[in-house]
Design an enzyme around this catalytic site. Structure first.
Site, short mmCIF file in Angstrom:
data_model
loop_
_atom_site.label_atom_id
_atom_site.label_comp_id
_atom_site.label_asym_id
_atom_site.label_seq_id
_atom_site.Cartn_x
_atom_site.Cartn_y
_atom_site.Cartn_z
N LEU A 224 0.84 -1.18 0.00
CA LEU A 224 0.00 0.00 0.00
C LEU A 224 0.89 1.25 0.00
O LEU A 224 1.90 1.28 0.70
CB LEU A 224 -0.90 0.01 1.25
CG LEU A 224 -1.99 -1.05 1.30
CD1 LEU A 224 -2.71 -0.97 2.63
CD2 LEU A 224 -2.99 -0.86 0.18
N ASP B 189 -7.46 7.79 9.67
CA ASP B 189 -6.79 7.81 8.37
C ASP B 189 -6.41 6.39 8.00
O ASP B 189 -5.47 5.82 8.56
CB ASP B 189 -5.54 8.69 8.42
CG ASP B 189 -5.85 10.14 8.70
OD1 ASP B 189 -6.88 10.61 8.18
OD2 ASP B 189 -5.09 10.79 9.44
N LEU B 190 -7.12 5.81 7.08
CA LEU B 190 -7.00 4.39 6.76
C LEU B 190 -5.56 4.00 6.45
O LEU B 190 -4.93 4.56 5.55
CB LEU B 190 -7.90 4.04 5.57
CG LEU B 190 -7.94 2.57 5.15
CD1 LEU B 190 -8.50 1.71 6.27
CD2 LEU B 190 -8.74 2.39 3.87
N ASP B 191 -5.04 3.03 7.21
CA ASP B 191 -3.70 2.47 7.02
C ASP B 191 -2.59 3.52 7.13
O ASP B 191 -1.50 3.33 6.59
CB ASP B 191 -3.60 1.75 5.66
CG ASP B 191 -4.46 0.50 5.62
OD1 ASP B 191 -4.66 -0.11 6.68
OD2 ASP B 191 -4.94 0.16 4.52
N GLU B 192 -2.85 4.61 7.83
CA GLU B 192 -1.84 5.66 7.98
C GLU B 192 -1.54 5.97 9.44
O GLU B 192 -0.96 7.00 9.75
CB GLU B 192 -2.28 6.93 7.24
CG GLU B 192 -2.38 6.76 5.73
CD GLU B 192 -2.68 8.05 5.02
OE1 GLU B 192 -2.57 9.12 5.66
OE2 GLU B 192 -3.05 8.00 3.83
#
Length: 288
Positions: free
Chosen positions: A200, A230-233
């Site tokens: 990602l 914050d998706l995947d952050e």
């Protein structure tokens, strides 16, 4: 040399950088008859912030931990410390969430059962029943909580109910393939860890390892991080990287990726539960 029984504790703290922090902590431990076993510290010059983790042996009695916490509050106040003190033997109560991919779940259950991780897995929640038999074999309560767009608020409310009823310290998303709402992420801030492949955002969507194979990648990786809106952050805790080459098939990459994901997630859970992780803004400081 004293022959009195001792119990080991861990003290973690962070605060704005200032002279005398280490001296104040060391003097406190000395005055309380404690022996430092291990100490890590880091002063971030850019942010002007200080981090410290101390493992020490203190005289063992029924009120030792309570006394240490009460007395250390007076040390912490002048430095505006965020701190935590507990016995080394403390085991975190963990709730694991999983969907259809079971490699991370299986790895965590084995590590917990064998004593390799200082955790008690108290419940497993899944939106599918694929791993119910495995979880039941381990003697752990399994909860099937299906999720659709219409039932998502109800499913998340049930999850929070389980977190409260099982007195959960940490939620681990072990390849749980549902996006958590912003409100749920806020409720679980700092106590929910997720794992994803490190491709990602280069390879989004279905079959990322197959996409990676098409592009001839030379590294396969995985990232464990705290869950945020914050998706995947979220702040990164642990990462794992493996070398690959042209001879690896897409299926090989999937298998290597599974190993990387399991290793990174287990390491992140361990570091969190051992009090080695400090969140500072969007990043973490890890005192190993």
């Amino acid at each position: 040399m004293s022959t009195s029984p001792h119990t080991e504790h861990v003290l973690t703290l962070d605060c704005p950088e200032a002279p005398g922090i280490v001296h104040a902590v060391s003097r406190f431990l000395l005055e309380h008859g404690s022996d430092i076993i291990d100490n890590q510290q880091f002063g971030d010059r850019r942010d002007g912030h200080f981090f410290m983790r101390v493992r020490f042996a203190a005289t063992a009695d029924e009120t030792a931990t309570e006394t240490l916490r009460r007395d250390f509050a007076a040390v912490a106040a002048p430095f505006a410390m965020r701190w935590h003190l507990e016995p080394v033997s403390t085991r975190r109560r963990v709730l694991v969430m999983v969907s259809r991919y079971g490699h991370c779940l299986n790895d965590l259950l084995f590590r917990a059962r064998s004593g390799d991780l200082p955790v008690d897995v108290v419940a497993v929640v899944s939106n599918h029943r694929d791993h119910e038999a495995l979880v039941t074999w381990h003697g752990i309560p399994f909860f099937h909580v299906p999720v659709t767009a219409a039932t998502k608020p109800e499913a998340e409310a049930r999850l929070l109910g389980l977190v409260d009823s099982f007195d959960v310290d940490l939620v681990v998303l072990a390849r749980y393939m549902q996006v958590l709402s912003d409100s749920l992420c806020s409720r679980l801030a700092g106590r929910a860890i997720n794992i994803h492949h490190s491709f990602l955002p280069s390879f989004k969507g279905a079959k990322p390892y197959h996409q990676a194979h098409e592009r001839g990648v030379k590294l396969v990786g995985a990232t464990a991080h705290y869950v945020t809106a914050d998706l995947d952050e979220g702040p990164i805790i642990a990462q794992e990287v493996r070398d690959v080459d042209h001879s690896h098939t897409p299926e090989n990459l999937v298998a290597i990726g599974r190993d990387a994901e399991s290793a990174a997630l287990a390491r992140a859970v361990r570091w969190h539960c051992e009090g080695r992780v400090f969140v500072q803004g969007r990043r973490t400081v890890i005192l190993r």
